[in-house]
Design a protein around this motif. Structure first.
Motif, short mmCIF file in Angstrom:
data_model
loop_
_atom_site.label_atom_id
_atom_site.label_comp_id
_atom_site.label_asym_id
_atom_site.label_seq_id
_atom_site.Cartn_x
_atom_site.Cartn_y
_atom_site.Cartn_z
N GLU A 89 -0.57 -0.62 8.21
CA GLU A 89 -0.14 -1.68 9.16
C GLU A 89 0.75 -2.71 8.48
O GLU A 89 1.30 -3.58 9.15
N LEU A 90 0.85 -2.67 7.15
CA LEU A 90 1.51 -3.76 6.43
C LEU A 90 2.71 -3.26 5.62
O LEU A 90 2.70 -2.11 5.15
N PRO A 91 3.73 -4.11 5.44
CA PRO A 91 4.86 -3.71 4.61
C PRO A 91 4.50 -3.85 3.13
O PRO A 91 4.56 -4.94 2.58
N LEU A 92 4.08 -2.76 2.52
CA LEU A 92 3.60 -2.82 1.13
C LEU A 92 4.47 -1.99 0.19
O LEU A 92 3.99 -1.54 -0.85
N GLU A 93 5.75 -1.81 0.57
CA GLU A 93 6.64 -1.00 -0.25
C GLU A 93 6.67 -1.53 -1.68
O GLU A 93 6.78 -2.75 -1.91
N GLY A 94 6.57 -0.63 -2.64
CA GLY A 94 6.67 -1.02 -4.05
C GLY A 94 5.35 -1.51 -4.63
O GLY A 94 5.27 -1.85 -5.81
N ILE A 95 4.31 -1.61 -3.79
CA ILE A 95 3.00 -2.07 -4.28
C ILE A 95 2.04 -0.89 -4.28
O ILE A 95 1.98 -0.13 -3.31
N THR A 96 1.29 -0.72 -5.37
CA THR A 96 0.30 0.37 -5.42
C THR A 96 -0.88 0.03 -4.54
O THR A 96 -1.43 -1.08 -4.64
N CYS A 97 -1.25 0.95 -3.66
CA CYS A 97 -2.44 0.76 -2.83
C CYS A 97 -3.59 1.47 -3.54
O CYS A 97 -3.70 2.70 -3.50
N ALA A 98 -4.44 0.68 -4.20
CA ALA A 98 -5.48 1.28 -5.04
C ALA A 98 -6.55 1.94 -4.19
O ALA A 98 -6.83 1.50 -3.07
N SER A 99 -7.16 2.98 -4.76
CA SER A 99 -8.22 3.67 -4.01
C SER A 99 -9.58 3.04 -4.29
O SER A 99 -10.55 3.33 -3.59
N ALA A 100 -9.66 2.18 -5.30
CA ALA A 100 -10.92 1.48 -5.59
C ALA A 100 -10.60 0.19 -6.33
O ALA A 100 -9.57 0.10 -7.01
N PRO A 101 -11.47 -0.82 -6.23
CA PRO A 101 -11.23 -2.07 -6.97
C PRO A 101 -11.09 -1.84 -8.48
O PRO A 101 -10.26 -2.47 -9.13
N SER A 102 -11.88 -0.91 -9.02
CA SER A 102 -11.81 -0.65 -10.47
C SER A 102 -10.43 -0.12 -10.86
O SER A 102 -9.92 -0.44 -11.94
N GLU A 103 -9.82 0.67 -9.98
CA GLU A 103 -8.48 1.21 -10.27
C GLU A 103 -7.45 0.06 -10.32
O GLU A 103 -6.61 0.01 -11.22
N LEU A 104 -7.57 -0.87 -9.38
CA LEU A 104 -6.67 -2.03 -9.37
C LEU A 104 -6.82 -2.84 -10.66
O LEU A 104 -5.84 -3.24 -11.28
N ALA A 105 -8.08 -3.03 -11.08
CA ALA A 105 -8.34 -3.89 -12.25
C ALA A 105 -7.75 -3.31 -13.53
O ALA A 105 -7.45 -4.06 -14.46
N GLU A 106 -7.58 -1.99 -13.59
CA GLU A 106 -7.00 -1.38 -14.80
C GLU A 106 -5.57 -1.86 -15.04
O GLU A 106 -5.11 -1.90 -16.17
N ALA A 107 -4.87 -2.24 -13.95
CA ALA A 107 -3.45 -2.56 -14.07
C ALA A 107 -3.14 -4.05 -14.00
O ALA A 107 -1.98 -4.44 -14.12
N CYS A 108 -4.16 -4.89 -13.81
CA CYS A 108 -3.84 -6.30 -13.49
C CYS A 108 -4.56 -7.29 -14.42
O CYS A 108 -5.70 -7.07 -14.81
N ASN A 109 -3.87 -8.41 -14.70
CA ASN A 109 -4.52 -9.46 -15.50
C ASN A 109 -4.83 -10.72 -14.70
O ASN A 109 -5.52 -11.60 -15.19
N ILE A 110 -4.30 -10.79 -13.48
CA ILE A 110 -4.70 -11.87 -12.57
C ILE A 110 -5.00 -11.22 -11.21
O ILE A 110 -4.15 -10.50 -10.66
N ILE A 111 -6.20 -11.44 -10.71
CA ILE A 111 -6.62 -10.75 -9.48
C ILE A 111 -7.08 -11.77 -8.43
O ILE A 111 -7.99 -12.57 -8.69
N PHE A 112 -6.41 -11.74 -7.28
CA PHE A 112 -6.80 -12.60 -6.16
C PHE A 112 -7.81 -11.87 -5.29
O PHE A 112 -7.68 -10.66 -5.05
N LEU A 113 -8.80 -12.62 -4.77
CA LEU A 113 -9.74 -12.08 -3.79
C LEU A 113 -9.65 -12.93 -2.52
O LEU A 113 -9.61 -14.17 -2.61
N SER A 114 -9.59 -12.28 -1.36
CA SER A 114 -9.66 -12.99 -0.08
C SER A 114 -10.62 -12.20 0.81
O SER A 114 -10.20 -11.35 1.58
N LEU A 115 -11.90 -12.49 0.66
CA LEU A 115 -12.95 -11.67 1.26
C LEU A 115 -13.90 -12.53 2.10
O LEU A 115 -13.97 -13.74 1.91
#
Ligand code: NAP
Length: 302
Positions: free
Chosen positions: A43-69
């Protein structure tokens, strides 16, 4: 701070997350996103952004992580649950939590992540989807000051007012104070508008007059149009307002402060939620449809 110093991740593409994300991304490219319900990616324009299959997968690539939950439970599950980001967090990572959670939860998370060498900023936001879209949120932040200074330019991409309030938990303390006052104000408006019928003064007229004097409030300015139109499509859901009143009451009780006014507002929102208005906008308490609230009032429960 240059954008290449950041490897950014964003988790939670709900009503707020989906407005905040593009504002950050337009200035500081987001590397990866995660949302529990994955169909949201389409539903969202996310071109160029990796859509991770799990939070742990996202954390492998990032040093600053936002949460909006949604709430404490959602944040703890994303952080510490199966495939949670704590499975692959490296030391030095900063978590910027924009969610409104409980004070106890925020302090517990601070402590747990600190042991892993991870800085956790409780940085909830004040303002709704309109303010998020236009970059006019207020960010209220608690936690390590050097981590705050590092993320400040990122907060500025979606917040026109930023307050660093000191140690861990102070962002959440401020946010819960804010949302208790907001819920109380909304309850006062609901009560006033319930007198419209017996007074023979239209609701729109009552609101017009209230806005001229000391009984005015920002929440009345913001919600007047929705109440007049009977449009309770959600900006800030009634259930989220109820959650925040409950967190604020718990915070006050633990601090030895009497939360009597918040507790009355909580009953009104709880009755409206029980009646099925929880997914509607929080202004639905002023819809005049709160039959169960009226019943509870007659029974002396409110
Ligand atoms: N809306 C506002 O006006 C506003 C203003 C200021 C602050 N806030 C606060 O900001 C936060 C987000 O609000 P929102 O309005 O964006 O809420 P929302 O539209 O309900 O979105 C909630 C997000 O949390 C995710 N989530 C919920 N439970 C989860 C769980 N157990 N595990 C993993 N993910 C979970 C949802 O994922 P799914 O898509 O899978 O459900 C969704 O991405 C809340 O704390 C709210 O109180 C909201």
């Amino acid at each position: 701070m240059k954008s290449q110093d950041y490897s950014l991740g964003f988790i939670g593409l709900g009503r707020m997350g989906r407005e905040i994300l593009p504002r950050i991304h337009s200035l500081f490219p987001i590397r990866a996103v995660y949302n529990r319900t994955r169909s949201v990616y389409n539903e969202l324009p996310l071109e160029g952004i990796t859509c991770a299959s799990a939070p742990s997968e996202l954390a492998e690539a990032c040093n600053i992580i936002f949460l909006s939950l949604t709430d404490t439970e959602a944040v703890e599950s994303i952080l510490f649950g199966d495939n949670g980001i704590s499975k692959s967090l490296g030391s030095g990572v900063i978590i910027v939590d924009l969610s409104t959670i409980s004070l106890d939860g925020a302090l517990r998370i601070h402590e747990r992540l600190a042991k892993m060498g991870v800085k956790y900023l409780d940085s909830p936001v004040i303002g709704s989807v309109g303010a998020a879209k236009s970059g006019n949120l207020t960010a209220v932040c608690g936690g390590d000051e050097s981590a705050f200074n590092r993320v400040r330019p990122l907060l500025a991409s979606f917040s026109s007012k930023i307050f660093y309030l000191g140690g861990s938990g102070n962002g959440i303390r401020m946010k819960l104070i804010n949302n208790a006052v907001m819920g109380i104000n909304m309850s006062a408006i609901a009560e006033a508008l319930n007198l419209s019928g017996s007074a023979g003064i239209p609701k729109s007229r009552i609101m017009e007059v209230l806005l001229t004097g000391g009984a005015s409030s920002r929440i009345l300015e913001l919600k007047r149009g929705k109440i007049e139109r009977g449009d309770f499509s959600p900006e800030f859901s009634l259930d989220h307002q109820l959650k925040d009143l409950r967190y604020a009451i718990e915070m006050a009780r633990n601090a030895g402060v009497n939360p009597a006014i918040s507790a009355t507002a909580e009953k009104l929102f709880a009755a409206a939620s029980t009646e099925g208005f929880g997914k509607e906008d929080m202004s639905a308490v002023a819809s005049g449809r709160g039959a169960s609230a009226a019943k509870q009032y007659k029974e002396g429960k409110i």
